[in-house]
Design a protein around this motif. Structure first.
Motif, PDB file in Angstrom:
ATOM      1  N   PHE A 155       0.835  -1.200   0.000  1.00 18.60           N
ATOM      2  CA  PHE A 155       0.000   0.000   0.000  1.00 18.60           C
ATOM      3  C   PHE A 155       0.869   1.248   0.000  1.00 18.60           C
ATOM      4  O   PHE A 155       0.597   2.212  -0.688  1.00 18.60           O
ATOM      5  N   LYS A 156       1.963   1.197   0.787  1.00 20.18           N
ATOM      6  CA  LYS A 156       2.847   2.342   0.892  1.00 20.18           C
ATOM      7  C   LYS A 156       3.487   2.668  -0.445  1.00 20.18           C
ATOM      8  O   LYS A 156       3.604   3.838  -0.808  1.00 20.18           O
ATOM      9  N   VAL A 157       3.916   1.665  -1.185  1.00 17.57           N
ATOM     10  CA  VAL A 157       4.514   1.881  -2.502  1.00 17.57           C
ATOM     11  C   VAL A 157       3.515   2.576  -3.428  1.00 17.57           C
ATOM     12  O   VAL A 157       3.837   3.560  -4.097  1.00 17.57           O
ATOM     13  N   GLU A 158       2.294   2.083  -3.449  1.00 16.65           N
ATOM     14  CA  GLU A 158       1.257   2.692  -4.285  1.00 16.65           C
ATOM     15  C   GLU A 158       1.006   4.137  -3.864  1.00 16.65           C
ATOM     16  O   GLU A 158       0.784   5.012  -4.711  1.00 16.65           O
ATOM     17  N   ASP A 159       1.041   4.374  -2.560  1.00 17.08           N
ATOM     18  CA  ASP A 159       0.814   5.715  -2.035  1.00 17.08           C
ATOM     19  C   ASP A 159       1.922   6.666  -2.471  1.00 17.08           C
ATOM     20  O   ASP A 159       1.667   7.802  -2.875  1.00 17.08           O
ATOM     21  N   VAL A 160       3.171   6.194  -2.395  1.00 20.09           N
ATOM     22  CA  VAL A 160       4.321   7.014  -2.804  1.00 20.09           C
ATOM     23  C   VAL A 160       4.239   7.312  -4.300  1.00 20.09           C
ATOM     24  O   VAL A 160       4.488   8.445  -4.732  1.00 20.09           O
ATOM     25  N   ILE A 161       3.889   6.316  -5.101  1.00 19.47           N
ATOM     26  CA  ILE A 161       3.782   6.508  -6.547  1.00 19.47           C
ATOM     27  C   ILE A 161       2.702   7.536  -6.875  1.00 19.47           C
ATOM     28  O   ILE A 161       2.902   8.416  -7.724  1.00 19.47           O
ATOM     29  N   GLU A 162       1.578   7.440  -6.179  1.00 19.46           N
ATOM     30  CA  GLU A 162       0.489   8.400  -6.416  1.00 19.46           C
ATOM     31  C   GLU A 162       0.934   9.815  -6.071  1.00 19.46           C
ATOM     32  O   GLU A 162       0.686  10.765  -6.825  1.00 19.46           O
ATOM     33  N   GLN A 163       1.619   9.956  -4.950  1.00 18.50           N
ATOM     34  CA  GLN A 163       2.126  11.265  -4.534  1.00 18.50           C
ATOM     35  C   GLN A 163       3.181  11.774  -5.523  1.00 18.50           C
ATOM     36  O   GLN A 163       3.206  12.957  -5.877  1.00 18.50           O
ATOM     37  N   ALA A 164       4.046  10.861  -5.963  1.00 22.95           N
ATOM     38  CA  ALA A 164       5.110  11.232  -6.913  1.00 22.95           C
ATOM     39  C   ALA A 164       4.516  11.727  -8.228  1.00 22.95           C
ATOM     40  O   ALA A 164       4.983  12.723  -8.794  1.00 22.95           O
TER      41      ALA A 164
END
Length: 256
Positions: free
Chosen positions: A38-47
């Motif tokens: 979930f964290k990876v997806e969250d970082v990608i979305e923010q990026a």
């Protein structure tokens, strides 16, 4: 009790205490894996939000925290953001060089983690070309075939990516206008030196525009430049005017 019976059916021979510790560890590990995903997806979305907003420095600071990640999606984005930061006018020459080499390492790692990721191939080709600027014309020409192969692989994986199509156009344009002394270097490096024409470059620039109209200021610029090379001033003026009127959101747009 049901958990214990389930464990025994799997042939797990453990004391009740150690078994409960084992099951608890599994639950925590499973949660951690889901949380990490979930964290990876969250970082990608923010990026992606920061990239779309032109927040180059904030984007780099976000992604560089994950430089040891095993996720290709994070790594190619870090390669791109490192390169974008290197392009800023406020970046010193020493920092620019370091970021250029860093971006190649991140792109290389992204490819190692997922060879089927089209963006990893695209950014590896871009970053390899950038490093050639520091290592001399012989290295840059020597890497040319590898660079094109990665761009072509990226298109195989994602035929609709306009940026990669544009990059092959740039590759063709560069070889079409290559001066005689560089052609001589190419002849010493390859049995059959790579060549191209402005007509071929023009075809790729138009293909990119068809895939995603008005997607990139530099594609508009090179359509104009290529038409100038082909002595078609009317069409050159059309595309150069579009490039001039393009809303400048990035440092590269301003340079265009």
């Amino acid at each position: 009790t049901q958990v214990l019976r389930k464990g025994l059916r799997r042939g797990v021979v453990l004391s009740t205490g150690s078994f409960l510790v084992y099951e608890a560890h599994k639950l925590i590990s499973g949660f951690a894996e889901v949380h990490a995903s979930f964290k990876v997806e969250d970082v990608i979305e923010q990026a992606d939000y920061l990239y779309g907003s032109g927040e180059t420095e904030k984007l780099y600071r976000l992604l560089v925290q994950h430089k040891n990640s095993d996720d290709a999606e994070l790594l190619w984005r870090l390669a791109r953001s490192s390169r974008d930061l290197a392009q800023l006018g406020s970046t010193s020459a020493e920092e620019k060089r370091q970021l250029t080499y860093d971006s190649l390492e991140y792109a290389k790692k992204a490819l190692e983690k997922n060879e089927s990721n089209f963006a990893a191939h695209k950014w590896y080709g871009i970053c390899l070309s950038d490093v050639g600027d520091y290592e001399g014309i012989k290295t840059k020409i020597g890497n040319a075939i590898v660079i094109k192969e990665h761009f072509q692989r990226a298109i195989e994986l994602n035929p609709k990516d306009a940026t990669t199509i544009h990059l092959i156009g740039i590759w063709c344009y560069s070889f079409a206008e290559m001066p005689w002394y560089q052609r001589k270097i190419a002849a010493t490096l390859f049995a059959t030196p790579p060549t191209s024409t402005f007509q071929e470059a023009l075809r790729y620039f138009h293909m990119a525009e068809e895939a995603d109209p008005n997607f990139y200021s530099k594609n508009l610029l090179f359509l104009g430049k290529t038409y100038l090379k082909l002595n078609n001033k009317k069409m050159a003026l059309l595309w150069l005017s579009k490039a001039k009127e393009y809303p400048a959101q990035t440092e590269e747009d301003k340079q265009v």
